[in-house]
Design a protein around this motif. Structure first.
Motif, PDB file in Angstrom:
ATOM      1  N   SER A   2     -23.026 -18.013 -39.925  1.00  0.00           N
ATOM      2  CA  SER A   2     -22.307 -17.578 -41.118  1.00  0.00           C
ATOM      3  C   SER A   2     -21.078 -18.441 -41.365  1.00  0.00           C
ATOM      4  CB  SER A   2     -21.886 -16.116 -40.983  1.00  0.00           C
ATOM      5  OG  SER A   2     -20.947 -15.975 -39.943  1.00  0.00           O
ATOM      6  N   VAL A   3     -20.609 -18.396 -42.585  1.00  0.00           N
ATOM      7  CA  VAL A   3     -19.403 -19.094 -43.010  1.00  0.00           C
ATOM      8  C   VAL A   3     -18.419 -18.035 -43.457  1.00  0.00           C
ATOM      9  CG1 VAL A   3     -18.456 -20.701 -44.712  1.00  0.00           C
ATOM     10  CG2 VAL A   3     -20.705 -21.131 -43.724  1.00  0.00           C
ATOM     11  N   SER A   4     -17.157 -18.192 -43.052  1.00  0.00           N
ATOM     12  CA  SER A   4     -16.131 -17.206 -43.424  1.00  0.00           C
ATOM     13  C   SER A   4     -14.907 -17.879 -44.008  1.00  0.00           C
ATOM     14  CB  SER A   4     -15.714 -16.382 -42.206  1.00  0.00           C
ATOM     15  OG  SER A   4     -16.774 -15.581 -41.757  1.00  0.00           O
ATOM     16  N   LEU A   5     -14.242 -17.143 -44.863  1.00  0.00           N
ATOM     17  CA  LEU A   5     -12.961 -17.542 -45.419  1.00  0.00           C
ATOM     18  C   LEU A   5     -11.895 -16.804 -44.621  1.00  0.00           C
ATOM     19  CD1 LEU A   5     -11.526 -19.030 -47.830  1.00  0.00           C
ATOM     20  CD2 LEU A   5     -11.542 -16.801 -48.976  1.00  0.00           C
ATOM     21  N   TYR A   6     -10.918 -17.533 -44.096  1.00  0.00           N
ATOM     22  CA  TYR A   6      -9.824 -16.941 -43.318  1.00  0.00           C
ATOM     23  C   TYR A   6      -8.523 -17.149 -44.071  1.00  0.00           C
ATOM     24  CZ  TYR A   6     -13.288 -17.153 -39.616  1.00  0.00           C
ATOM     25  OH  TYR A   6     -14.429 -17.003 -38.881  1.00  0.00           O
ATOM     26  N   TYR A   7      -7.665 -16.146 -44.072  1.00  0.00           N
ATOM     27  CA  TYR A   7      -6.398 -16.250 -44.780  1.00  0.00           C
ATOM     28  C   TYR A   7      -5.324 -15.534 -43.969  1.00  0.00           C
ATOM     29  CZ  TYR A   7      -9.433 -12.558 -46.647  1.00  0.00           C
ATOM     30  OH  TYR A   7     -10.380 -11.559 -46.777  1.00  0.00           O
ATOM     31  N   CYS A   8      -4.145 -16.149 -43.911  1.00  0.00           N
ATOM     32  CA  CYS A   8      -3.041 -15.525 -43.189  1.00  0.00           C
ATOM     33  C   CYS A   8      -1.718 -16.037 -43.744  1.00  0.00           C
ATOM     34  CB  CYS A   8      -3.145 -15.784 -41.690  1.00  0.00           C
ATOM     35  SG  CYS A   8      -3.068 -17.514 -41.225  1.00  0.00           S
ATOM     36  N   ALA A   9      -0.703 -15.203 -43.584  1.00  0.00           N
ATOM     37  CA  ALA A   9       0.648 -15.546 -44.025  1.00  0.00           C
ATOM     38  C   ALA A   9       1.618 -15.109 -42.951  1.00  0.00           C
ATOM     39  CB  ALA A   9       0.978 -14.846 -45.342  1.00  0.00           C
ATOM     40  N   GLY A  10       2.627 -15.927 -42.727  1.00  0.00           N
ATOM     41  CA  GLY A  10       3.633 -15.589 -41.740  1.00  0.00           C
ATOM     42  C   GLY A  10       5.029 -15.936 -42.226  1.00  0.00           C
ATOM     43  N   ARG A  11       5.976 -15.177 -41.723  1.00  0.00           N
ATOM     44  CA  ARG A  11       7.397 -15.452 -41.952  1.00  0.00           C
ATOM     45  C   ARG A  11       8.186 -14.603 -40.972  1.00  0.00           C
ATOM     46  NH1 ARG A  11       8.044 -12.210 -47.640  1.00  0.00           N
ATOM     47  NH2 ARG A  11       8.266 -10.172 -46.659  1.00  0.00           N
ATOM     48  N   ASP A  46      -5.716  -5.092 -39.448  1.00  0.00           N
ATOM     49  CA  ASP A  46      -4.597  -4.217 -39.108  1.00  0.00           C
ATOM     50  C   ASP A  46      -3.476  -5.072 -38.525  1.00  0.00           C
ATOM     51  OD1 ASP A  46      -5.953  -1.942 -39.888  1.00  0.00           O
ATOM     52  OD2 ASP A  46      -6.663  -1.471 -37.872  1.00  0.00           O
ATOM     53  N   ARG A  47      -2.266  -4.599 -38.691  1.00  0.00           N
ATOM     54  CA  ARG A  47      -1.095  -5.291 -38.150  1.00  0.00           C
ATOM     55  C   ARG A  47      -1.242  -5.433 -36.645  1.00  0.00           C
ATOM     56  NH1 ARG A  47       2.945  -8.127 -38.199  1.00  0.00           N
ATOM     57  NH2 ARG A  47       4.995  -7.527 -37.490  1.00  0.00           N
ATOM     58  N   ASP A  48      -0.856  -6.588 -36.119  1.00  0.00           N
ATOM     59  CA  ASP A  48      -0.956  -6.883 -34.698  1.00  0.00           C
ATOM     60  C   ASP A  48       0.450  -7.137 -34.150  1.00  0.00           C
ATOM     61  OD1 ASP A  48      -1.445  -7.837 -32.167  1.00  0.00           O
ATOM     62  OD2 ASP A  48      -2.733  -9.487 -32.797  1.00  0.00           O
ATOM     63  N   ASP A  49       0.930  -6.247 -33.300  1.00  0.00           N
ATOM     64  CA  ASP A  49       2.280  -6.368 -32.758  1.00  0.00           C
ATOM     65  C   ASP A  49       2.484  -7.616 -31.913  1.00  0.00           C
ATOM     66  OD1 ASP A  49       3.018  -4.024 -34.033  1.00  0.00           O
ATOM     67  OD2 ASP A  49       2.564  -2.763 -32.293  1.00  0.00           O
ATOM     68  N   SER A  50       1.409  -8.218 -31.409  1.00  0.00           N
ATOM     69  CA  SER A  50       1.551  -9.442 -30.614  1.00  0.00           C
ATOM     70  C   SER A  50       1.782 -10.661 -31.512  1.00  0.00           C
ATOM     71  CB  SER A  50       0.321  -9.667 -29.728  1.00  0.00           C
ATOM     72  OG  SER A  50      -0.785 -10.060 -30.498  1.00  0.00           O
ATOM     73  N   ARG A  51       1.690 -10.477 -32.821  1.00  0.00           N
ATOM     74  CA  ARG A  51       1.933 -11.547 -33.796  1.00  0.00           C
ATOM     75  C   ARG A  51       3.031 -11.086 -34.756  1.00  0.00           C
ATOM     76  NH1 ARG A  51      -3.374 -14.683 -35.086  1.00  0.00           N
ATOM     77  NH2 ARG A  51      -4.581 -14.320 -33.210  1.00  0.00           N
ATOM     78  N   PRO A  52       4.281 -11.036 -34.286  1.00  0.00           N
ATOM     79  CA  PRO A  52       5.350 -10.441 -35.097  1.00  0.00           C
ATOM     80  C   PRO A  52       5.640 -11.165 -36.407  1.00  0.00           C
ATOM     81  CG  PRO A  52       6.253 -11.515 -33.146  1.00  0.00           C
ATOM     82  CD  PRO A  52       4.761 -11.539 -33.005  1.00  0.00           C
ATOM     83  N   VAL A 157     -10.027  -4.342 -36.513  1.00  0.00           N
ATOM     84  CA  VAL A 157      -9.948  -5.342 -35.459  1.00  0.00           C
ATOM     85  C   VAL A 157      -8.897  -4.895 -34.460  1.00  0.00           C
ATOM     86  CG1 VAL A 157      -9.368  -7.746 -34.958  1.00  0.00           C
ATOM     87  CG2 VAL A 157     -10.578  -7.174 -37.053  1.00  0.00           C
ATOM     88  N   THR A 158      -9.260  -4.864 -33.207  1.00  0.00           N
ATOM     89  CA  THR A 158      -8.315  -4.469 -32.178  1.00  0.00           C
ATOM     90  C   THR A 158      -7.732  -5.702 -31.516  1.00  0.00           C
ATOM     91  OG1 THR A 158      -9.980  -4.399 -30.456  1.00  0.00           O
ATOM     92  CG2 THR A 158      -9.640  -2.371 -31.723  1.00  0.00           C
ATOM     93  N   LYS A 159      -6.613  -5.517 -30.795  1.00  0.00           N
ATOM     94  CA  LYS A 159      -5.963  -6.637 -30.140  1.00  0.00           C
ATOM     95  C   LYS A 159      -6.905  -7.365 -29.198  1.00  0.00           C
ATOM     96  CE  LYS A 159      -1.413  -4.614 -30.234  1.00  0.00           C
ATOM     97  NZ  LYS A 159      -0.331  -4.066 -29.443  1.00  0.00           N
ATOM     98  N   GLY A 160      -7.784  -6.643 -28.544  1.00  0.00           N
ATOM     99  CA  GLY A 160      -8.710  -7.246 -27.604  1.00  0.00           C
ATOM    100  C   GLY A 160      -9.756  -8.122 -28.258  1.00  0.00           C
ATOM    101  N   GLU A 161      -9.896  -8.045 -29.587  1.00  0.00           N
ATOM    102  CA  GLU A 161     -10.913  -8.821 -30.285  1.00  0.00           C
ATOM    103  C   GLU A 161     -10.362 -10.088 -30.926  1.00  0.00           C
ATOM    104  OE1 GLU A 161     -12.072  -5.675 -32.902  1.00  0.00           O
ATOM    105  OE2 GLU A 161     -13.950  -5.425 -31.829  1.00  0.00           O
ATOM    106  N   ILE A 162      -9.085 -10.367 -30.739  1.00  0.00           N
ATOM    107  CA  ILE A 162      -8.483 -11.541 -31.358  1.00  0.00           C
ATOM    108  C   ILE A 162      -9.093 -12.796 -30.750  1.00  0.00           C
ATOM    109  CG2 ILE A 162      -6.347 -12.834 -31.696  1.00  0.00           C
ATOM    110  CD1 ILE A 162      -4.906 -10.127 -31.538  1.00  0.00           C
ATOM    111  N   SER A 163      -9.514 -13.707 -31.587  1.00  0.00           N
ATOM    112  CA  SER A 163     -10.114 -14.942 -31.119  1.00  0.00           C
ATOM    113  C   SER A 163      -9.069 -15.799 -30.427  1.00  0.00           C
ATOM    114  CB  SER A 163     -10.693 -15.703 -32.305  1.00  0.00           C
ATOM    115  OG  SER A 163     -11.114 -16.975 -31.910  1.00  0.00           O
ATOM    116  N   LYS A 164      -9.439 -16.413 -29.330  1.00  0.00           N
ATOM    117  CA  LYS A 164      -8.556 -17.333 -28.623  1.00  0.00           C
ATOM    118  C   LYS A 164      -8.817 -18.774 -29.062  1.00  0.00           C
ATOM    119  CE  LYS A 164      -6.811 -14.050 -26.199  1.00  0.00           C
ATOM    120  NZ  LYS A 164      -5.608 -13.435 -26.641  1.00  0.00           N
ATOM    121  N   SER A 165      -9.692 -18.952 -30.030  1.00  0.00           N
ATOM    122  CA  SER A 165     -10.055 -20.267 -30.522  1.00  0.00           C
ATOM    123  C   SER A 165      -8.852 -20.969 -31.136  1.00  0.00           C
ATOM    124  CB  SER A 165     -11.144 -20.112 -31.577  1.00  0.00           C
ATOM    125  OG  SER A 165     -11.349 -21.316 -32.258  1.00  0.00           O
TER     126      SER A 165
END
Length: 175
Positions: A2-11, A46-52, A157-165
């Motif tokens: 499969s092909v996926s579109l990924y999007y994220c924003a940080g500040r 869902d918000r991930d506290d390990s990525r503030p 998505v739970t914290k344990g499912e975060i990709s380490k890629s």
């Protein structure tokens, strides 16, 4: 595959109450106008506290039906464009697997030529929010939600499912 579109924003600063409401409005409008009941749509994790510093992140799996890829991609990119404009001061990353999606201050996120009338005509009059023809709007589901449509096979998505890629590590998670 499969092909996926990924999007994220940080500040450094978290979302304000007004920004959170704007995100919810954009997601609700997107879900209400999404043209396919049987395809994955805009999906925010869902918000991930390990990525503030991460204020918004999500992904959308592209359809296997070639006739639906461009309308789904366009619809989601229009929504991500609206999210970016509603969240000032954020650093955004938008990728279709390994390919960065270009940002244009006027047109938003899009690949060159993807919204051209010639391409739409060649592909049989595709319709979508940024494409030359208007997409049919279906009635809004009960209440705004940032969750994927029922039956899409994607859940929280739970914290344990975060990709380490290292591939788009800023926004790629397993969902």
């Amino acid at each position: 595959m499969s092909v996926s579109l990924y999007y994220c924003a940080g500040r450094a600063t978290p979302l304000t109450v007004a920004e959170t409401a704007a995100v919810e409005r954009i997601v609700a409008a997107h879900m209400a106008s999404f043209p396919y009941e049987d395809q994955e749509s805009l999906y925010l994790y869902d918000r991930d506290d390990s990525r503030p510093d991460e204020i918004v992140a999500g992904s959308t799996k592209m359809p296997f039906d070639p006739g639906k890829v461009l309308p789904v991609l366009d619809h989601v990119l229009v929504s991500v464009t609206e999210l970016r404009r509603a969240l000032p001061g954020a650093e955004w990353r938008v990728r279709l697997d390994d390919l960065d999606v270009p940002w244009d201050g006027t047109g938003g996120y899009a690949f060159p030529g993807m919204r051209g009338a010639d391409l739409a005509a060649e592909l049989g009059g595709l319709q979508g929010p940024g494409l030359p023809s208007a997409v049919a709007v279906r009635p809004a589901a009960a209440g705004p939600s940032v969750l994927p449509p029922a039956g899409s096979g994607r859940g929280t998505v739970t914290k344990g499912e975060i990709s380490k890629s290292t591939h788009c590590q800023e926004c790629k998670r397993v969902g």
